[in-house]
Design an enzyme around this catalytic site. Structure first.
Site, short mmCIF file in Angstrom:
data_model
loop_
_atom_site.label_atom_id
_atom_site.label_comp_id
_atom_site.label_asym_id
_atom_site.label_seq_id
_atom_site.Cartn_x
_atom_site.Cartn_y
_atom_site.Cartn_z
N GLU A 111 -2.88 10.06 -1.09
CA GLU A 111 -4.11 9.26 -1.02
C GLU A 111 -4.47 8.94 0.42
O GLU A 111 -5.64 8.92 0.79
CB GLU A 111 -3.93 7.96 -1.82
CG GLU A 111 -5.20 7.12 -1.94
CD GLU A 111 -5.41 6.13 -0.82
OE1 GLU A 111 -6.52 5.56 -0.73
OE2 GLU A 111 -4.48 5.92 0.00
N ASP A 140 0.84 -1.20 0.00
CA ASP A 140 0.00 0.00 0.00
C ASP A 140 0.88 1.25 0.00
O ASP A 140 1.18 1.79 1.05
CB ASP A 140 -0.90 -0.03 1.24
CG ASP A 140 -1.92 1.08 1.25
OD1 ASP A 140 -2.20 1.65 0.18
OD2 ASP A 140 -2.45 1.40 2.33
#
Length: 454
Positions: A323, A289
């Protein structure tokens, strides 16, 4: 009638020929990725040499500089930075927490949630109220909650086959728990980590404060810690909980989206995007991630250049910034696309980890999804069978307002939340073969989108 039959036969032969040519090219794409892929070694550098990359940090800037350099070295037609102002939250000294149960002090692992305020310098200690849902909390008298710490302990649903669905059913506690607790006068909030794994890693992530409520310190507690706290509360509802955290929010910092592109040979003003987000949480190397999505996206363009595939449309690899705690990179990219009157046909995002590819979720009209369905036989031999309506990705989401069709790369989801937002999200947890299969999967989809459009 004879002329109609001849025309239909010619069309059928042409379609079969096109499918054969596509099949050969897709096989070449997979061969290149699996035999000569660069994504794995690029991921090694990003995680081990650059490391954690929370927005506004030195690590984030190093990641910007390095990915720009990599794309320039690959000889892409254009590489550029896109300015974006991002939040700058810092964790500070390591958190402390313990359960005080009579004369016992039992230490438990916690980590401040991103965006949280700090405790007082000496920490906060108070009684604790366990709840499983917001309705349960709202039904309580403010007198019962005031001055207490609220412990949100709803686990992810282990019966959900898609773990992202299970995550979605629990993550509201992390995002909005502090606000709901503060409304009733709580002095702090502790949230069970978003994972079905029982471990000692606090799984962090972003939280937010609602308007008009006190800003109370909020932390994630590991699943083992949550289970221990719940058991201890059942035995002694009058125990207290102590935690101390030292985080703060600094002024917004300047950062960048990193963009590399190959110009289209026929329609250079029409753009297809492939991307991931460059930032990661500060406790993590950010391998799954979303280091995986970033290096895969860069390698998609490298593969096209290496194989001599000259795209009709401009293909862009975009490393989105922020993000994790703001989505400002995705919003800025879409805003600039609108300002520049750019036409984005499609966007593909990889932000679900570097695991075995399963397919793609599509956000578009039924007619657009129908255009993709004939490609399934071309992709099925590579395990890409889960293709249909679904989600795209957080970073590419703002492009939907421009009419862009969104594709979310879907790898196997079973292990993602074992590592998500923790110190366990390390390079060593990524399989080279699975990562490179994912790169090839996205490259194959980009190729088909470019050749056949929507």
């Amino acid at each position: 009638m004879k002329k109609l039959f001849t025309a239909l036969l010619s069309l059928s032969v042409a379609c079969a020929y096109a499918q054969d040519a596509d099949s050969v090219t897709i096989r070449r794409i997979f061969n290149e990725s699996l035999a000569n892929g660069k994504s794995y070694e690029w991921l090694r550098h990003l995680t081990k040499k650059v490391g954690p990359r929370l927005s506004g940090s030195e690590g984030a800037q190093k990641a910007v500089d390095w990915t720009k350099q990599i794309m320039e070295e690959q000889g892409f037609d254009r590489v550029f930075l896109q300015d974006v102002m991002v939040p700058h939250w810092v964790r500070g000294a390591k958190e402390e927490a313990f359960i005080r149960n009579g004369k016992q002090k039992i230490t438990v692992p916690i980590a401040a949630l991103g965006g949280s305020v700090a405790t007082a310098p000496k920490g906060v200690e108070a009684g604790i109220i366990e709840v499983k849902s917001f309705p349960e909390l709202r039904a309580m008298s403010p007198d019962k909650v005031k001055g207490k710490i609220v412990f949100f302990n709803r686990p992810m649903d282990p019966t959900k086959i898609n773990t992202f669905e299970a995550y979605g059913g629990a993550v509201d506690q992390r995002a909005n728990g502090a606000t709901e607790a503060a409304k009733l006068g709580a002095v702090g909030a502790i949230v069970r980590s978003m994972t079905n794994v029982h471990d000692d890693f606090p799984h962090v992530g972003g939280m937010r404060y609602g308007t008009g409520v006190a800003l109370i310190p909020t932390a994630a507690i590991s699943t083992n810690g949550a289970d221990l706290l719940s058991k201890s509360l059942a035995e002694n509802p009058n125990l207290t909980f102590y935690f101390k955290q030292n985080c703060e929010t600094l002024p917004d910092a300047k950062s960048y989206n990193v963009v590399g592109e190959i110009k289209g040979s026929e329609k250079p003003d029409e753009i297809i995007v492939v991307g991931g987000h460059l930032d990661s949480w500060d406790l993590a190397e950010g391998a799954h991630d979303d280091g995986a999505g970033c290096v895969q996206s860069i390698d998609v363009l490298r593969i096209m250049k290496t194989l001599g595939i000259k795209p009709k449309h401009t293909i862009r690899a975009v490393m989105f910034m922020n993000e994790e705690n703001g989505l400002r990179g995705g919003v800025q990219y879409a805003d600039q696309a609108k300002k520049n009157n750019e036409k984005h046909l499609a966007a593909v995002e990889s932000d679900n980890g570097g695991f075995t590819p399963r397919g793609f979720g599509i956000v578009g009209t039924p007619e657009q999804r129908a255009k993709v369905m004939p490609w399934k036989p071309l992709l099925a031999p590579y395990g890409l069978t889960d293709i249909g309506a679904g989600s795209g990705g957080a970073d590419i989401g703002p492009l939907a307002q421009l009419g862009t069709v969104l594709f979310g790369f879907k790898p196997d989801s079973q292990r993602y939340f074992d590592y998500h937002h923790t110190t366990a999200d390390r390079f060593e947890t990524v399989s080279q073969r699975e990562l490179e299969l994912g790169t090839a999967s996205m490259a194959a989809l980009i190729y088909l989108l470019d050749q056949h459009g929507l």
